[in-house]
Design a protein around this motif. Structure first.
Motif, short mmCIF file in Angstrom:
data_model
loop_
_atom_site.label_atom_id
_atom_site.label_comp_id
_atom_site.label_asym_id
_atom_site.label_seq_id
_atom_site.Cartn_x
_atom_site.Cartn_y
_atom_site.Cartn_z
N LYS A 143 1.14 -0.68 -0.28
CA LYS A 143 -0.38 0.33 -0.23
C LYS A 143 0.97 1.02 -0.18
O LYS A 143 0.12 2.61 -0.38
CB LYS A 143 -1.35 0.17 1.37
N GLU A 144 2.47 1.11 0.44
CA GLU A 144 2.96 2.36 0.48
C GLU A 144 3.69 2.20 -1.12
O GLU A 144 4.80 2.84 -1.44
CB GLU A 144 3.77 2.43 1.57
N THR A 173 -2.65 2.10 10.08
CA THR A 173 -2.98 2.21 8.50
C THR A 173 -1.46 2.37 6.70
O THR A 173 -0.97 3.44 7.71
CB THR A 173 -4.62 2.67 7.84
N SER A 175 -0.58 3.57 3.38
CA SER A 175 -1.02 4.70 2.22
C SER A 175 -0.03 5.36 1.50
O SER A 175 1.45 5.04 2.86
CB SER A 175 -2.30 4.88 2.33
N GLN A 176 0.17 5.98 0.49
CA GLN A 176 1.36 6.72 0.63
C GLN A 176 1.31 8.17 0.84
O GLN A 176 2.44 7.95 0.94
CB GLN A 176 1.31 7.17 -1.53
#
Length: 413
Positions: A143-144, A173, A175-176
């Motif tokens: 996700k990153e 969580t 994420s980018q």
């Protein structure tokens, strides 16, 4: 009337039995005349003469004076367990500290990228980008993943590098946004900050440095060298290169015992303590010696060693392994190292307390590599699964750069 022997073998059996009895009595006589059994010189003499097990049965305790930590109590953990470096046949006696020493990390956070371009060559100021592939703290998370860029205004010298505040970090969580919300800090070859707070954005501007990841197999080095993303955030669980190993085996003063062991190393976060051996009684230091210590490499990333493999270091002081404490086996655990007899026979508990305390149960480092999360340690939070769930337990979130406690071991030889 003489004793009749039907054959020579019977005579030899009686002779050997008699000799064994004589040797035992001589050994006991030597022990009874040895003087103070807690004296390090006496201890070393008896162990080297092969009388250690008779004089100091497993579970015996000896007290050692330390200028900082006071009287340290060591339990006799095993006999002829660890081999003396350079002389495998020499008698040995392994000691394990009864309590633990607080305020020690296994290793410090590390560089994410190191300048290994070439001797004396700096990375010029400018814009650079790198790609993340499965670099999240969470297993196999993507996700990153993405390509990110940043701009420096100062050159990064040879053996300097940079860190990112969020790459490889445990998050609620993924994420980018975690990466673009973080910043880059650059360092010189001595680990001093050059610049901090450098903005990171999605993009492929400037020079491509390569790809980094949690896993060694995914890393691509185009310019310089990338570390495991999680090691950069939380430090290395490699015993050979650890800060705790350097500290335990040093007699140097504060700020003098630490040195870089890999290109990614940053200064220890307890470097202000004197080396552990600096405070030990001189006679005791003469009694202990270097022993061969078996450890395990990491499952995901290593600098110069095969993954998930055993290796041997020669140490005066060390910390216990998974196997020596719990008899654990599995990936990242020394399958050929068994429990210390001290623990296997139930003479003492694996639960320990920091010096001068009786609560809470201490978390203490072990030397076994498992994954980039950090080295294992025992904790009161899972008292019901020290045997049945020991592998799962070691894989929990224990960060190498956190300050915990350490339980030193050494060998009289």
């Amino acid at each position: 009337m003489g004793v009749y022997f039907s054959n020579v073998n019977d005579k030899m059996k009686v002779t050997n039995t008699t000799l064994d009895a004589i040797n035992t009595k001589l050994g006991l006589l030597a022990i009874s005349n040895a003087g103070d059994l807690n004296d390090p010189t006496t201890m070393a003499r008896l162990v080297r003469a092969g009388l250690g097990e008779a004089a100091y049965p497993v579970g015996s305790q000896v007290t050692v004076t330390h200028s900082v930590y006071g009287d340290l109590v060591f339990d006799v953990a095993a006999h002829n367990w660890h081999k003396k470096t350079g002389d495998e046949s020499a008698p040995t006696m392994t000691l394990l500290m009864h309590n633990t020493i607080d305020g020690i990390s296994f290793d410090a956070a590390e560089l994410l990228w190191a300048n290994t371009i070439g001797w004396g060559q700096s990375l010029p100021a400018g814009t650079y980008h790198f790609t993340l592939r499965k670099s999240d703290y969470k297993y196999n998370s993507e996700k990153e993943d993405g390509t990110y860029q940043f701009t420096t205004t100062k050159a990064i010298p040879y053996y300097g590098g940079f860190r990112h505040t969020a790459v490889g970090k445990s998050q609620s969580t993924y994420s980018q946004a975690n990466i673009t919300g973080g910043t880059v800090t650059t360092y010189d070859a001595s680990g001093n900050e050059l610049e901090s707070g450098l903005v990171v954005t999605l993009g492929d501007g400037g020079t491509n440095l390569g790809t980094t990841s949690r896993y060694q197999a995914n890393i691509v080095n185009l310019v310089g060298t990338f570390n495991s993303s999680v090691r950069s955030q939380y430090g290395s669980d490699n015993w050979k290169n650890s800060d705790v190993r350097q500290w335990l085996n040093s007699s140097s003063a504060a700020n003098k015992w630490w040195r870089r062991r890999t290109v990614f190393d940053l200064k220890s976060n307890f470097v202000d303590k004197d080396g552990f051996m600096a405070g030990l009684d001189t006679a005791f230091k003469m009694a202990i010696g270097k022993a061969d210590v078996v450890s395990m490499t990491n499952l995901s990333f290593e600098m110069d060693q095969p993954l998930s493999s055993t290796y041997v270091t020669s140490d005066v002081f060390f910390i216990p392994s998974n196997g020596e404490i719990a008899g654990a086996t599995g990936p990242g655990m020394e399958t050929d190292v068994e429990k210390f007899p001290l623990i296997d026979r139930g003479i003492t508990s694996v639960y320990k307390y920091a010096i001068g305390t009786t609560s809470p149960v201490a978390t203490y480092w072990i030397r076994s590599g498992a994954d980039n999360m950090g080295s294992g340690r025992f904790d009161e939070s899972v008292p019901s699964c020290l045997s049945s769930c020991i592998y799962q337990y070691y894989m929990a979130m224990f960060y190498c750069n956190s300050l915990q406690t350490v339980c030193p071991a050494c060998v009289i030889c």
